[in-house]
Design a protein around this motif. Structure first.
Motif, PDB file in Angstrom:
ATOM      1  N   SER A 322       0.857  -1.182   0.000  1.00 41.96           N
ATOM      2  CA  SER A 322       0.000   0.000   0.000  1.00 41.96           C
ATOM      3  C   SER A 322       0.897   1.236   0.000  1.00 41.96           C
ATOM      4  O   SER A 322       2.057   1.159   0.429  1.00 41.96           O
ATOM      5  N   PRO A 323       0.404   2.370  -0.485  1.00 45.54           N
ATOM      6  CA  PRO A 323       1.233   3.584  -0.502  1.00 45.54           C
ATOM      7  C   PRO A 323       1.633   4.007   0.909  1.00 45.54           C
ATOM      8  O   PRO A 323       0.843   3.930   1.853  1.00 45.54           O
ATOM      9  N   VAL A 324       2.885   4.435   1.040  1.00 40.86           N
ATOM     10  CA  VAL A 324       3.411   4.909   2.319  1.00 40.86           C
ATOM     11  C   VAL A 324       3.876   6.352   2.129  1.00 40.86           C
ATOM     12  O   VAL A 324       4.801   6.616   1.360  1.00 40.86           O
ATOM     13  N   LYS A 325       3.219   7.275   2.814  1.00 42.08           N
ATOM     14  CA  LYS A 325       3.593   8.695   2.733  1.00 42.08           C
ATOM     15  C   LYS A 325       4.588   8.997   3.852  1.00 42.08           C
ATOM     16  O   LYS A 325       4.263   8.885   5.027  1.00 42.08           O
ATOM     17  N   CYS A 372      -7.541  -9.535  -2.049  1.00 39.55           N
ATOM     18  CA  CYS A 372      -6.728  -8.557  -2.772  1.00 39.55           C
ATOM     19  C   CYS A 372      -5.259  -8.737  -2.387  1.00 39.55           C
ATOM     20  O   CYS A 372      -4.922  -9.394  -1.396  1.00 39.55           O
ATOM     21  N   THR A 373      -4.391  -8.133  -3.194  1.00 42.12           N
ATOM     22  CA  THR A 373      -2.947  -8.188  -2.929  1.00 42.12           C
ATOM     23  C   THR A 373      -2.408  -6.838  -2.492  1.00 42.12           C
ATOM     24  O   THR A 373      -1.506  -6.766  -1.666  1.00 42.12           O
ATOM     25  N   GLY A 398       5.507  -1.654  -6.265  1.00 43.52           N
ATOM     26  CA  GLY A 398       6.269  -1.819  -7.488  1.00 43.52           C
ATOM     27  C   GLY A 398       5.418  -2.314  -8.638  1.00 43.52           C
ATOM     28  O   GLY A 398       4.542  -3.168  -8.479  1.00 43.52           O
ATOM     29  N   VAL A 399       5.689  -1.755  -9.829  1.00 42.89           N
ATOM     30  CA  VAL A 399       4.947  -2.143 -11.029  1.00 42.89           C
ATOM     31  C   VAL A 399       5.407  -3.531 -11.461  1.00 42.89           C
ATOM     32  O   VAL A 399       6.611  -3.810 -11.513  1.00 42.89           O
ATOM     33  N   THR A 414      -4.593  -3.000 -10.541  1.00 45.46           N
ATOM     34  CA  THR A 414      -4.731  -2.183  -9.336  1.00 45.46           C
ATOM     35  C   THR A 414      -3.488  -1.335  -9.094  1.00 45.46           C
ATOM     36  O   THR A 414      -3.580  -0.148  -8.756  1.00 45.46           O
ATOM     37  N   ILE A 415      -2.295  -1.934  -9.281  1.00 44.19           N
ATOM     38  CA  ILE A 415      -1.053  -1.178  -9.094  1.00 44.19           C
ATOM     39  C   ILE A 415      -0.964  -0.056 -10.118  1.00 44.19           C
ATOM     40  O   ILE A 415      -0.567   1.076  -9.795  1.00 44.19           O
TER      41      ILE A 415
END
Length: 938
Positions: A322-325, A372-373, A398-399, A414-415
């Protein structure tokens, strides 16, 4: 005048007759320096008597007359019999040159001053933006001893020793200029004549390639020396700033520290991330978005910038789910903390680092829904430490190119959608990470970045694992093509090359930095100028990203503020037009208002009068038990032949009823009564002050509170004792109680008689009056019931004291009588009809007996001695009435003393739970008004 004439004649002859040398080439084809050398009167040459007489062409540095053939006169050296005033001619020329230079200096000075004033006026006034710079910068001279730093700097003699030999550099550059300048015949002649210099002979001995290598080595060593000095000064400055921040943190100066600009900016991003997505405002402020292929080194680059190993690691496994800000800011201690937690992780301790990595991994797995992943939900993390560059970075998953086993089928899409959502922000800085150790053609992220930023105006390209790339790539120029962006169609603001370690996950940040610097010092990429010094190391990357980030922030913050103002103006206008008399209350404020109203309504329950409680409890309880009293107690007892049997039957049935059913029924009635009163207070309109926006919330609170409420378990036991004692009492003390019992009995019997009449009417259909007036008819079944009813009424008229049940022979007689009239009936139909007919007959008889007992209180006091009147049924209803009154009083005490308070406590707990549940509030407080107020508050 004669003198002036002679001077003019001498000057004229000086111009016409002068000495020269014979030249084989035209003068115009020679170099300017060559012309000065060939001129016989050049000031740098000494006059020598030539061995041969030569002719010359007329040349002047001030005039260029057209060339033509002249007749040359012979030149005689030595004593001239004719006086030549050539010094006067030269003085005249110099005087003219002086005026030209003076005029040019005055004019140039005026022009320069005017240009400087224009530039000065064009520079904006930056005094209004002093708030951007923290106060510590303006007061830094109070905390930093610059004298100590100045003494620590090397003196001028050391700097001179460090400086390169500029004489050698000038000579080398002159040689390079001669080597790369296009040769001409004039230059060949010049070099042929200039053969007396010893330095030219020295440079010819050394090859050009060795000279260039020597210059590059000197420049590289000089740069490294200055780099070491700069790093030493930065380290000292970092320690000093750490001491200053620690002093402020301890409150030595008794000054309240202001929140840093980057922390405030990060809070703004957190608030905007929860903002209504329909306005698309949360994506218009800058942040650094870190994208790249899986295992390309994104997380490692971010850790190098943050100077700590803070992210979970895995060999080839997807770790960033998941995104990490990450908000980087400067502070006295190197710590990290989450936005929704007060715990600080000390990044200098390995235990805290392991705990932080474990916490991030847990939060990622918690955000990922079942099946989900990856998840689009963002984890906010603040990292503070001395020397950190202030910025906000977002690490994305990562893509990937292929979905492997164990992943959800839509993981790749999703990515891509998450990455595009962050990169499509026009003010986001895209930090594109490319693995240098793999073939560039296998990269996916470059195409994605090219789609989102085709002109490369906000993209920074980073090539990782350059050490592996240099070992594995056969052609070093391929790395140069990647760095310069020639191998990809992607464009970028800048290109950087970094090394993220030797591949060992246990390496420290300091060890990785040292390895990176050592690699680039010895790298052929830097020595052969394939890479520039400012394009390597993570430190230079961090500085460049930070500068670009704050430049983007300065350019976009004011624009975004204007857009927010415009949005707020539109929302305020819409509110004034739709809700002119209401305050702008957001969802939380509306919930607090509804909470106060609900608590006031619960408190109103305690203000209900005891009389009202007892009336509604007694009435509700009688409605619940009246059927049982009439059908199961009174009617069976009334069928007995004497008063003794009647009283015995009543006592037995009352005892059974009290032991098994009555207390439970009483508690149920009390609980239902409490719910009804609570609902009445909750849903009762308050006139003009009533706000229907709270109705759904109040209903939910009421249902949840009732569901949680449970009546006291000991209430039934105490009620059973009280009711049993009340029903055993048969003594009516006065005439008033007797009349009240008769009235109660009449009401009960009349209600039952009315119900019986309605049942008979439904059974036999409308009578003749309704059939004529309302045009109604009977059905075939109703006609059969009517004939059966008439036959049974004839039987009752013959025997008014007939028992409650028909004998078999009586049923046969009725059936035969009906068949003789052509009506076929079933025995069960005769029994059902008899039940209603006899019930009506019995109730009418009981009401007549009740009227007779109105004057029977006197006989009751004498126990009905010497009287044919017996009123035991009145005593039964008095006992029932008294039991109802005592039960209602007991239940009222339980309500007011215990149950209302417990219900109030349950309501408060439910409201507290709802207050912490944001989804519940969104579900219960909805509508255009709520949403508009919510947008205005944001």
């Amino acid at each position: 005048l004669a003198r002036l004439g002679s001077v003019a004649h001498v000057c004229q002859s000086l111009v016409k007759h002068s000495s020269g040398v014979k030249g084989s080439l035209p003068l115009q084809k020679l170099h300017l320096v060559s012309r000065s050398i060939y001129h016989s009167h050049h000031p740098t040459l000494k006059l020598q008597r030539p061995q041969l007489r030569t002719s010359f062409q007329q040349f002047s540095s001030l005039t260029n007359p057209p060339l033509r053939k002249l007749k040359f006169s012979p030149i005689k050296y030595g004593y001239q019999p004719r006086r030549n005033f050539w010094p006067a001619r030269l003085a005249t020329r110099l005087l003219k040159l002086r005026y030209l230079i003076l005029g040019s200096a005055v004019g140039g000075g005026y022009t320069a001053k005017k240009t400087f004033d224009q530039w000065k006026d064009m520079i904006p006034d930056l005094s209004e933006y002093k708030w951007i710079v923290p106060d510590i910068v303006w007061e830094i001279d109070e905390y930093i001893d610059f004298e100590k730093i100045r003494k620590a700097l090397p003196n001028s003699e050391d700097l001179v020793k460090l400086a390169p030999d500029f004489d050698k550099i000038v000579e080398s550059l002159s040689l390079l200029k001669d080597l790369f300048t296009t040769g001409s015949s004039g230059e060949t002649a010049f070099r042929a004549t200039d053969h007396g210099s010893e330095s030219d002979k020295h440079f010819r001995k050394v090859s050009d390639k060795e000279k260039i290598d020597q210059l590059q080595e000197e420049l590289l060593h000089t740069q490294l020396k200055y780099q070491r000095i700069l790093e030493r000064l930065e380290k000292e400055n970092k320690e000093l700033r750490k001491l200053v921040l620690q002093k402020d943190d301890k409150g030595i100066h008794h000054r309240k520290l202001k929140k840093s600009l980057i922390d405030m900016y990060s809070e703004v991003l957190d608030v905007l991330s929860d903002y209504d997505a329909s306005y698309n405002t949360q994506d218009h402020l800058p942040r650094v978005v870190v994208v790249g292929d899986q295992s390309a080194g994104k997380t490692s680059v971010l850790e190098m910038i943050a100077q700590a190993r803070i992210f979970p690691r895995g060999s080839g496994e997807m770790m960033t789910r998941s995104p990490v800000k990450v908000t980087l800011s400067e502070g006295p201690h190197h710590v990290a903390l989450f936005k929704d937690s007060s715990r600080e992780f000390d990044l200098t301790k390995e235990e805290d680092l392991a705990a932080l990595r474990h916490e991030i991994e847990l939060r990622m797995r918690k955000n990922v829904k079942e099946g989900c992943t990856v998840s689009p939900e963002t984890i906010s993390l603040n990292v503070k430490g001395p020397g950190l560059q202030r910025m906000v970075l977002v690490d994305l998953p990562g893509v990937i190119n292929t979905v492997t086993s164990g992943m959800a089928p839509d993981t790749k899409e999703t990515i891509f959608s998450i990455s595009k959502a962050y990169m499509q922000n026009p003010n986001a800085i895209i930090l594109c990470i490319q693995d240098g150790s793999v073939d560039a053609e296998r990269s996916i992220v470059t195409d994605l970045v090219s789609q989102m930023d085709p002109h490369g105006r906000r993209t920074i390209f980073v090539l990782t694992k350059v050490d592996l790339a240099e070992k594995n790539v056969a052609s070093p120029s391929r790395i140069q093509q990647i760095i310069e962006g020639k191998l990809f169609p992607m464009k970028a603001l800048g290109y950087f090359a970094v090394v993220t370690g030797k591949g060992n996950s246990s390496e420290s940040i300091e060890a990785i930095r040292e390895y990176e610097e050592e690699f680039f010092q010895n790298s052929k990429l830097l020595k052969t100028s394939m890479l520039k010094a400012h394009q390597v190391t993570t430190r230079n990357l961090s500085l460049a990203v930070s500068d670009c980030f704050w430049k983007m922030v300065r350019e976009s913050v004011e624009q975004q503020a204007d857009s927010f103002k415009a949005t707020r103006f539109n929302l305020e206008t819409e509110w004034k037009n739709n809700y002119p008399r209401l305050r702008e209350l957001d969802r939380n404020e509306l919930f607090e208002k509804a909470k106060n109203e609900i608590l006031d309504e619960v408190i109103s329950l305690s203000q209900v009068t005891p009389k009202h409680w007892e009336e509604i409890l007694q009435q509700s309880l009688w409605e619940r038990v009246s059927t049982h009293v009439i059908e199961n107690i009174y009617l069976p007892a009334a069928q007995t032949m004497n008063s003794g049997t009647f009283n015995t039957t009543v006592d037995i049935k009352l005892k059974q009823w009290t032991d098994k059913q009555l207390p439970n029924k009483a508690v149920e009635v009390a609980w239902e009564t409490l719910q009804e009163e609570f609902s009445r207070f909750m849903t009762e309109p308050k006139g003009k002050e009533h706000d229907d926006i709270f109705d759904k919330l109040k209903e939910a609170v009421k249902e949840e509170s009732i569901k949680r409420h449970k009546w006291n378990d000991f209430a039934e036991d105490s009620l059973r004792v009280i009711q049993h004692n009340a029903l055993e009492d048969r003594s009516i003390s006065d005439k008033q109680q007797w009349d009240a019992a008769i009235y109660f009995m009449e009401e009960a019997l009349q209600a039952r008689l009315k119900d019986t009449e309605n049942a008979i009417e439904n059974m036999v259909g409308p009578d003749w009056k309704k059939r004529w007036l309302y045009w109604k008819n009977r059905t075939q079944e109703q006609c059969v019931h009517n004939e059966t009813k008439n036959e049974l009424e004839k039987m009752l008229k013959c025997n008014e004291e007939h028992p409650a049940y028909l004998a078999s022979d009586e049923i046969t007689t009725v059936r035969k009588n009906l068949e003789s009239r052509g009506v076929e009936v079933d025995p069960s139909l005769i029994k059902d009809t008899w039940h209603q007919v006899y019930r009506r007959h019995f109730l009418k008889t009981a009401l007549n007996h009740c009227n007779l007992c109105r004057r029977g209180f006197y006989y009751y006091q004498r126990h009905f001695v010497d009287s044919e009147l017996e009123c035991n049924d009145v005593v039964l209803f008095w006992r029932i009435q008294r039991m109802l009154a005592i039960t209602a009083n007991t239940l009222r005490q339980q309500l007011t003393n215990t149950e209302v308070r417990r219900l109030e406590k349950n309501v408060k707990e439910v409201l507290e739970d709802f207050a912490e549940d944001g989804e519940k509030k969104i579900k219960l407080l909805t509508g255009k008004r709520v949403q508009l107020a919510e947008d205005l508050s944001k």
